[in-house]
Design a protein around this motif. Structure first.
Motif, PDB file in Angstrom:
ATOM      1  N   LEU A   1       1.725   1.120  -9.470  1.00 23.49           N
ATOM      2  CA  LEU A   1       3.142   1.230  -9.108  1.00 23.49           C
ATOM      3  C   LEU A   1       3.333   2.194  -7.943  1.00 23.49           C
ATOM      4  O   LEU A   1       4.028   1.879  -6.964  1.00 23.49           O
ATOM      5  CB  LEU A   1       3.966   1.688 -10.319  1.00 23.49           C
ATOM      6  N   LEU A   2       2.729   3.377  -8.024  1.00 25.35           N
ATOM      7  CA  LEU A   2       2.871   4.373  -6.957  1.00 25.35           C
ATOM      8  C   LEU A   2       2.280   3.857  -5.645  1.00 25.35           C
ATOM      9  O   LEU A   2       2.873   4.022  -4.577  1.00 25.35           O
ATOM     10  CB  LEU A   2       2.181   5.677  -7.357  1.00 25.35           C
ATOM     11  N   THR A   3       1.107   3.218  -5.732  1.00 30.05           N
ATOM     12  CA  THR A   3       0.439   2.721  -4.526  1.00 30.05           C
ATOM     13  C   THR A   3       1.246   1.621  -3.867  1.00 30.05           C
ATOM     14  O   THR A   3       1.414   1.592  -2.639  1.00 30.05           O
ATOM     15  CB  THR A   3      -0.968   2.213  -4.878  1.00 30.05           C
ATOM     16  N   LEU A   4       1.762   0.702  -4.670  1.00 27.81           N
ATOM     17  CA  LEU A   4       2.547  -0.404  -4.128  1.00 27.81           C
ATOM     18  C   LEU A   4       3.855   0.095  -3.521  1.00 27.81           C
ATOM     19  O   LEU A   4       4.272  -0.367  -2.448  1.00 27.81           O
ATOM     20  CB  LEU A   4       2.828  -1.422  -5.233  1.00 27.81           C
ATOM     21  N   ALA A   5       4.496   1.062  -4.180  1.00 24.23           N
ATOM     22  CA  ALA A   5       5.733   1.640  -3.639  1.00 24.23           C
ATOM     23  C   ALA A   5       5.459   2.307  -2.290  1.00 24.23           C
ATOM     24  O   ALA A   5       6.217   2.133  -1.327  1.00 24.23           O
ATOM     25  CB  ALA A   5       6.319   2.642  -4.629  1.00 24.23           C
ATOM     26  N   ALA A   6       4.362   3.076  -2.198  1.00 20.83           N
ATOM     27  CA  ALA A   6       4.016   3.740  -0.931  1.00 20.83           C
ATOM     28  C   ALA A   6       3.686   2.709   0.144  1.00 20.83           C
ATOM     29  O   ALA A   6       4.057   2.868   1.313  1.00 20.83           O
ATOM     30  CB  ALA A   6       2.831   4.681  -1.140  1.00 20.83           C
ATOM     31  N   GLY A   7       3.006   1.630  -0.236  1.00 17.12           N
ATOM     32  CA  GLY A   7       2.672   0.587   0.729  1.00 17.12           C
ATOM     33  C   GLY A   7       3.901  -0.114   1.262  1.00 17.12           C
ATOM     34  O   GLY A   7       4.026  -0.369   2.466  1.00 17.12           O
ATOM     35  N   LEU A   8       4.851  -0.422   0.379  1.00 17.54           N
ATOM     36  CA  LEU A   8       6.089  -1.092   0.798  1.00 17.54           C
ATOM     37  C   LEU A   8       6.912  -0.189   1.704  1.00 17.54           C
ATOM     38  O   LEU A   8       7.465  -0.640   2.722  1.00 17.54           O
ATOM     39  CB  LEU A   8       6.906  -1.494  -0.430  1.00 17.54           C
ATOM     40  N   ALA A   9       7.011   1.098   1.349  1.00 21.78           N
ATOM     41  CA  ALA A   9       7.799   2.031   2.159  1.00 21.78           C
ATOM     42  C   ALA A   9       7.236   2.161   3.571  1.00 21.78           C
ATOM     43  O   ALA A   9       7.984   2.197   4.555  1.00 21.78           O
ATOM     44  CB  ALA A   9       7.845   3.396   1.476  1.00 21.78           C
ATOM     45  N   GLN A  10       5.912   2.203   3.694  1.00 16.01           N
ATOM     46  CA  GLN A  10       5.296   2.389   5.007  1.00 16.01           C
ATOM     47  C   GLN A  10       5.165   1.083   5.789  1.00 16.01           C
ATOM     48  O   GLN A  10       5.019   1.103   7.008  1.00 16.01           O
ATOM     49  CB  GLN A  10       3.916   3.036   4.839  1.00 16.01           C
TER      50      GLN A  10
END
Length: 487
Positions: A309-318
Motif C-alpha cells: 500500500l505504501l509503495t503503490l501510494a508513493a509510486g502514484l504520487a510521484q
C-alpha cells in the motif's frame, strides 16, 4: 562453526588443519556452479552418478539448467589437455577468486588449493540391508562410504542441499553437511533492519560539538561521538521517547555523521496519495519511497504491515502528481501457494493479473473516493491502468527501464542471481522497490539466509542511493494482527 562451513565460505583456515575430501551432491552444483572452487585447500570428489544427473538436467531454460551448463563448461576448462594419469591424480583447482588463474603454491612449493577428483574406478562398498532401493542418492552414499574406507588420511564429508540425504547419511555413518557458501549471513535474526535506537544519553555524549543548520525546509545536524561508528548511510535513528528525534543518516566521514530530520508523513497535511503513516517504521518507509536521491529501496515485513500500500501510494504520487516517473511497473515471482491451476489465457498482462491480487486490493483502497460516483471511480481506474503496467519476470532479460517506478513484490522467492538480473535492468531515472517477507519463502532450495532479498539488503547497505527498512507492526485489522501473533 564446522570445518565445512569454514572451507566453503568462511575465513581461510590455516594449512595445518586436517586434509578434507568433500563429495559433492548434484544439487550443490545445480545451486551454485562455482561450488567446486569454494573449498580452499581441500579436495573435491565427483561421483560418476553426479555427472550422469548433471547430463540429465542440462536441457531447459530454468536457472538450474543454466547452472548445469556452466558447471559443464568449468569442468571442460579444467580437463582441457589433461591426460588420463593427470585426471587420476586429481586436477588442481583455482580459488573462487581466481577462476581461470594459475594455481597458487606456497613458499616451499606446497599446494595451497585443493584438487578435483572424478570417479575413475569402481569402489566396492556394501550399503546396510536396512537401506532399501538402488537410487542415485544411495549410490552417492555407497561411494562416500567406500571413500571413507580408502582415504583414511582425510576426513570425508558429503555436501548436499538435500536434507533427507543428509539424514540417511547420518544413519549409515557418513559425515554430511549443508553447503554454506551461498549464505549471505549466518542468522536471519541479525539481518539489518534499517533503523537504530539512539542511546538514552545521546545528547549528553554527542551534543558537545554538534552543529545544526537548515537548507530549504530540511534540518540537518552534524554530530561526532562513539555512536557514529555503528551508523550506516541512509539508516534511520530515533529516540524511544514519544516526541523524540527521528532522523536519517545522510553522510559519514572523518568520524562525523550528518543527520537529517525525517519528514513526518503521519500528519494529514503530509499524506501521500491520501495515505498516512500509522507508525514509526511506516513513516521511515515513506521517507525512502519519496526521496528522489534514493534509487533502490528494500522493505521487509510480515503480512499486513503495509508494504504494498505504501509503495503503490508513493509510486502514484510521484508518477501522476510530480511526473517524476513515466509509469509504474509491477512484477512478482509466480509461485502458487497451493496446487497450480494450470495455464492462464490472454496476454502477458492478463496472465499476470491473477498473481496481482495485492495490487488490485490496494488500488481499491487508493481509489476509494466519493467524488463522481461510479463514473468517477471508473474514470480513475482507467487512468491508473494506463499508468500501471503488470509485467512477468520471465521476460526481463535484456530490457532497460527508463524513468520507471518498478515494484518487485514477493522478492524473497528470488535467488541472488535472479535479483541481480532484475536490478541491473534499471536505466536513468528509474527507482526499484523490492518488497517481501523472508518468513514466507516458497522456493524449495531458498532459505532466509540464502534468499536474493537478504542478499541485496546486505550488499546495498551503506550505499548513498539505497535504503532499507523492516516494518514491524501489522496495520491490516485486529483479526489479522491477532492471527499473526497467535497462530
Amino acid at each position: 562453526m564446522s570445518a565445512a562451513k569454514r572451507a566453503a565460505g568462511g575465513k581461510p583456515p590455516k594449512l595445518s588443519v586436517e586434509r578434507r575430501l568433500f563429495v559433492l551432491d548434484t544439487n550443490v552444483l545445480m545451486h551454485d556452479p562455482t561450488a567446486i572452487f569454494r573449498f580452499q585447500e581441500h579436495d573435491v570428489y565427483l561421483p560418476m552418478v553426479v555427472l550422469e544427473e548433471l547430463d540429465a538436467n542440462k536441457k531447459g531454460l530454468s536457472e538450474a539448467s543454466r547452472n548445469v551448463r556452466q558447471v559443464s563448461r568449468f569442468l571442460d576448462d579444467l580437463m582441457r589437455d589433461a591426460t588420463k594419469d593427470e585426471i587420476d591424480a586429481g586436477l588442481p583447482l583455482p580459488s573462487a577468486q581466481g577462476i581461470g588463474a594459475p594455481i597458487d603454491t606456497g613458499k616451499n612449493g606446497e599446494r595451497t588449493t585443493g584438487r578435483l577428483f572424478f570417479q575413475t574406478r569402481q569402489l566396492t562398498s556394501a550399503l546396510p540391508d536396512y537401506l532399501p532401493g538402488h537410487g542415485n542418492d544411495n549410490a552417492i552414499l555407497a561411494m562416500t562410504l567406500a571413500l571413507q574406507a580408502t582415504h583414511v588420511e582425510s576426513r570425508v564429508t558429503l555436501v548436499s542441499k538435500d536434507i533427507n540425504l543428509r539424514i540417511k547419511a547420518a544413519v549409515v555413518g557418513v559425515h554430511a553437511e549443508d553447503y554454506y557458501n551461498d549464505k549471505t549471513l549466518e542468522d536471519a535474526d541479525v539481518l539489518y533492519t534499517g533503523l537504530a535506537p539512539l542511546p538514552a544519553d545521546f545528547w549528553e555524549s554527542h551534543g558537545k560539538d554538534m552543529r545544526s543548520w537548515k537548507e530549504a525546509e530540511r534540518t540537518f545536524y552534524a554530530i561526532s561521538g562513539p555512536a557514529v561508528t555503528d551508523l550506516h548511510v541512509n539508516e534511520f535513528v530515533h529516540e524511544e521517547a514519544e516526541s523524540g528525534i527521528e532522523a536519517i543518516v545522510r553522510r559519514i566521514e572523518a568520524g562525523k555523521a550528518t543527520l537529517e530530520l525525517a519528514r513526518d508523513f503521519r500528519s494529514e497535511r503530509h499524506s501521500v496519495w491520501g495515505v498516512n503513516a500509522r507508525n514509526r517504521e511506516q513513516n521511515f518507509a515513506l521517507n525512502l519511497l519519496m526521496d528522489p536521491e534514493i534509487d533502490f529501496v528494500t522493505i521487509l515485513g510480515p503480512a499486513g504491515t503495509g508494504k504494498t500500500l505504501l509503495t503503490l501510494a508513493a509510486g502514484l504520487a510521484q508518477t501522476l502528481e510530480a511526473n517524476r516517473f513515466v509509469e509504474i511497473i509491477m512484477t512478482r515471482v509466480t509461485i502458487p501457494l497451493g496446487e497450480d491451476i494450470g495455464f492462464l489465457p490472454g496476454t502477458e498482462e492478463e496472465k499476470m493479473e491473477p498473481w496481482m491480487g495485492a495490487l488490485m486490493d490496494n488500488l481499491e483502497v487508493l481509489t476509494k473516493t466519493g467524488e463522481g460516483g461510479n463514473w468517477g471511480r471508473a474514470a480513475t481506474n482507467d487512468l491508473l491502468r494506463n499508468r500501471i503496467k503488470i509485467r512477468s519476470l520471465n521476460f526481463m532479460r535484456g530490457r532497460t527501464f527508463l524513468n520507471r517506478f518498478v515494484i518487485l513484490d514477493e522478492a524473497q522467492n528470488l535467488t541472488a542471481k535472479q535479483m541481480k538480473a532484475l536490478v541491473t535492468r534499471a536505466g536513468p531515472g528509474t527507482k526499484i522497490v523490492c518488497l517481501g517477507n523472508i518468513a514466507q519463502i516458497d522456493t524449495p532450495y531458498l532459505t532466509e539466509t540464502t534468499s536474493g532479498l537478504t542478499y541485496v539488503v546486505n550488499r546495498f547497505r551503506g550505499w548513498d542511493h539505497s535504503g532499507h527498512i523492516t516494518l514491524m507492526r501489522g496495520e491490516r485489522s485486529r483479526l489479522a494482527d491477532f492471527a499473526s501473533d497467535t497462530l
